[in-house]
Scaffold this motif. Structure first.
Motif, mmCIF file in Angstrom:
data_model
loop_
_atom_site.group_PDB
_atom_site.id
_atom_site.type_symbol
_atom_site.label_atom_id
_atom_site.label_comp_id
_atom_site.label_asym_id
_atom_site.label_seq_id
_atom_site.Cartn_x
_atom_site.Cartn_y
_atom_site.Cartn_z
ATOM 1 N N VAL A 1 -1.865 2.482 -10.782
ATOM 2 C CA VAL A 1 -1.205 1.213 -10.158
ATOM 3 C C VAL A 1 -2.320 0.358 -9.843
ATOM 4 O O VAL A 1 -3.435 0.601 -9.575
ATOM 5 C CB VAL A 1 -0.631 1.847 -8.628
ATOM 6 C CG1 VAL A 1 0.045 0.656 -7.866
ATOM 7 C CG2 VAL A 1 0.114 3.029 -8.939
ATOM 8 N N LEU B 1 -2.865 -3.416 -7.855
ATOM 9 C CA LEU B 1 -2.455 -4.485 -6.913
ATOM 10 C C LEU B 1 -2.943 -5.771 -6.905
ATOM 11 O O LEU B 1 -4.007 -5.864 -7.580
ATOM 12 C CB LEU B 1 -2.776 -4.075 -5.360
ATOM 13 C CG LEU B 1 -1.634 -3.240 -4.752
ATOM 14 C CD1 LEU B 1 -1.600 -1.828 -5.331
ATOM 15 C CD2 LEU B 1 -2.194 -2.870 -3.154
ATOM 16 N N ARG C 1 0.822 -1.120 -0.007
ATOM 17 C CA ARG C 1 0.052 -0.128 -0.056
ATOM 18 C C ARG C 1 1.086 1.082 0.011
ATOM 19 O O ARG C 1 0.534 2.302 -0.708
ATOM 20 C CB ARG C 1 -0.727 0.135 1.435
ATOM 21 C CG ARG C 1 -1.945 -1.016 1.300
ATOM 22 C CD ARG C 1 -2.619 -1.340 -0.042
ATOM 23 N NE ARG C 1 -3.250 -0.106 -0.298
ATOM 24 C CZ ARG C 1 -4.742 -0.263 -0.177
ATOM 25 N NH1 ARG C 1 -5.362 -1.370 0.166
ATOM 26 N NH2 ARG C 1 -5.442 0.619 -0.709
ATOM 27 N N GLU D 1 2.025 1.803 -3.626
ATOM 28 C CA GLU D 1 0.946 2.079 -4.294
ATOM 29 C C GLU D 1 0.780 3.612 -4.126
ATOM 30 O O GLU D 1 0.700 4.410 -5.190
ATOM 31 C CB GLU D 1 -0.412 1.486 -3.990
ATOM 32 C CG GLU D 1 -1.611 1.930 -4.707
ATOM 33 C CD GLU D 1 -2.930 1.226 -3.979
ATOM 34 O OE1 GLU D 1 -3.945 1.142 -4.836
ATOM 35 O OE2 GLU D 1 -3.056 0.953 -2.928
#
Length: 305
Positions: free
Chosen positions: A33, A35, A20, A23
């Motif tokens: 971005v 994930l 995170r 990101e």
């Protein structure tokens, strides 16, 4: 807007937390971005009543990961790196591998200097090291039952509590050979420092265009590791009445029945590692496996009785 990805080991809280943070850092610098977790690259194990668990090679990419992605960051250990490449190699996405595990033989760096490393990658100031991968397929007659990409090795071995197996093996157009052993390893140069090394195979530097075959506990002094050109496909016919177990990169596999055959060959997809400095394989061997460390001589002052 440029696009990047993050693949992390969701079993490790630190990997999720850093994912995170990465990101947020990339988004602050104008990047899109996406994930994903490493779970998507785990192909799954089959069951005795369902011997095949098949996911096509080119359908493992997470949402948003495609040929438009400039790079992805991997946060985890070697298992997460192996899983990540199964997800992104068909799309040619290079990976910056950051170690949050233990050995980290396949990782490029640790977490300590992550922001400067990300800045270096965003600026395009890095090298790409392409490493060969294997395409592994299980076929019954001409029907494809199962396939997978692997970066380290495929292993075909007997089930527990069964006897030694016979394998009829064809390499390219060469005459077939018969090997009696507990199992067979087909390894890439990257995988030469993994299971094949533990089974007595040689270490091969990553840039050499070869594969190797390593018998596991062979029942012959003549059955030893064989290194051959990676242009040669390998076909293995189980020459015994019992089913076998195949495992790819240590985390996924299927059952192989006596009527099946296993075909391995160099994949058309490479694993693309982002290197922030010129790769130095011997340094990694020394640091991770203790290869080439100097011997310490005994003190000359010691007097023998």
């Amino acid at each position: 807007m440029p696009k990047a990805g993050v693949i992390y080991n969701d079993a490790k809280p630190i990997a999720y937390r850093v994912a995170r943070e990465v990101e947020a850092y990339l988004q602050e610098h104008g990047w899109e971005v996406h994930l994903a977790t490493g779970v998507g690259g785990i192909l799954g194990y089959s069951q005795p009543n369902s011997p095949v668990c098949h996911t096509p090679i080119d359908r493992l990419n997470p949402p948003g990961f495609d040929e438009k992605m400039s790079f992805a960051v991997v946060l985890g250990g070697d298992g997460t790196v192996l899983s990540a490449f199964r997800q992104v190699a068909p799309w040619g996405i290079p990976l910056l591998t950051i170690n949050t595990g233990h050995m980290g033989f396949l990782t490029e760096a640790y977490l300590g200097n992550l922001p400067p490393m990300l800045a270096q990658v965003m600026a395009g100031n890095y090298e790409i090291e392409a490493r060969s991968m294997l395409t592994v397929q299980v076929l019954r007659e001409e029907v494809l039952l199962w396939e997978a990409l692997c970066l380290n090795e495929m292993v075909l071995h007997r089930e527990p509590l069964t006897s030694m197996c016979h394998f009829e093996i064809e390499i390219g157009r060469h005459a077939p050979v018969d090997i009696a052993a507990d199992g067979i390893i087909i390894s890439t140069p990257t995988g030469s420092t993994a299971y094949s090394l533990s089974s007595g195979g040689p270490v091969i530097t990553p840039g050499v265009p070869v594969l190797q075959l390593v018998p596991i506990c062979p029942h012959s002094l003549a059955s030893r590791a064989l290194v051959f050109a990676d242009t040669e496909p390998v076909t293995i016919f189980p020459a015994n009445p019992n089913r076998l177990v195949m495992v790819v990169d240590g985390n996924a596999g299927c059952y192989v029945l006596p009527e099946d055959r296993v075909r391995s060959q160099r994949s058309c997809y490479d694993a693309k590692f982002i290197r922030l400095q010129p790769p130095e394989f011997f340094r990694i061997l020394r640091e991770k496996l203790g290869w080439g460390l100097p011997h310490t001589a005994k003190p000359s002052s010691v007097e023998l009785p």
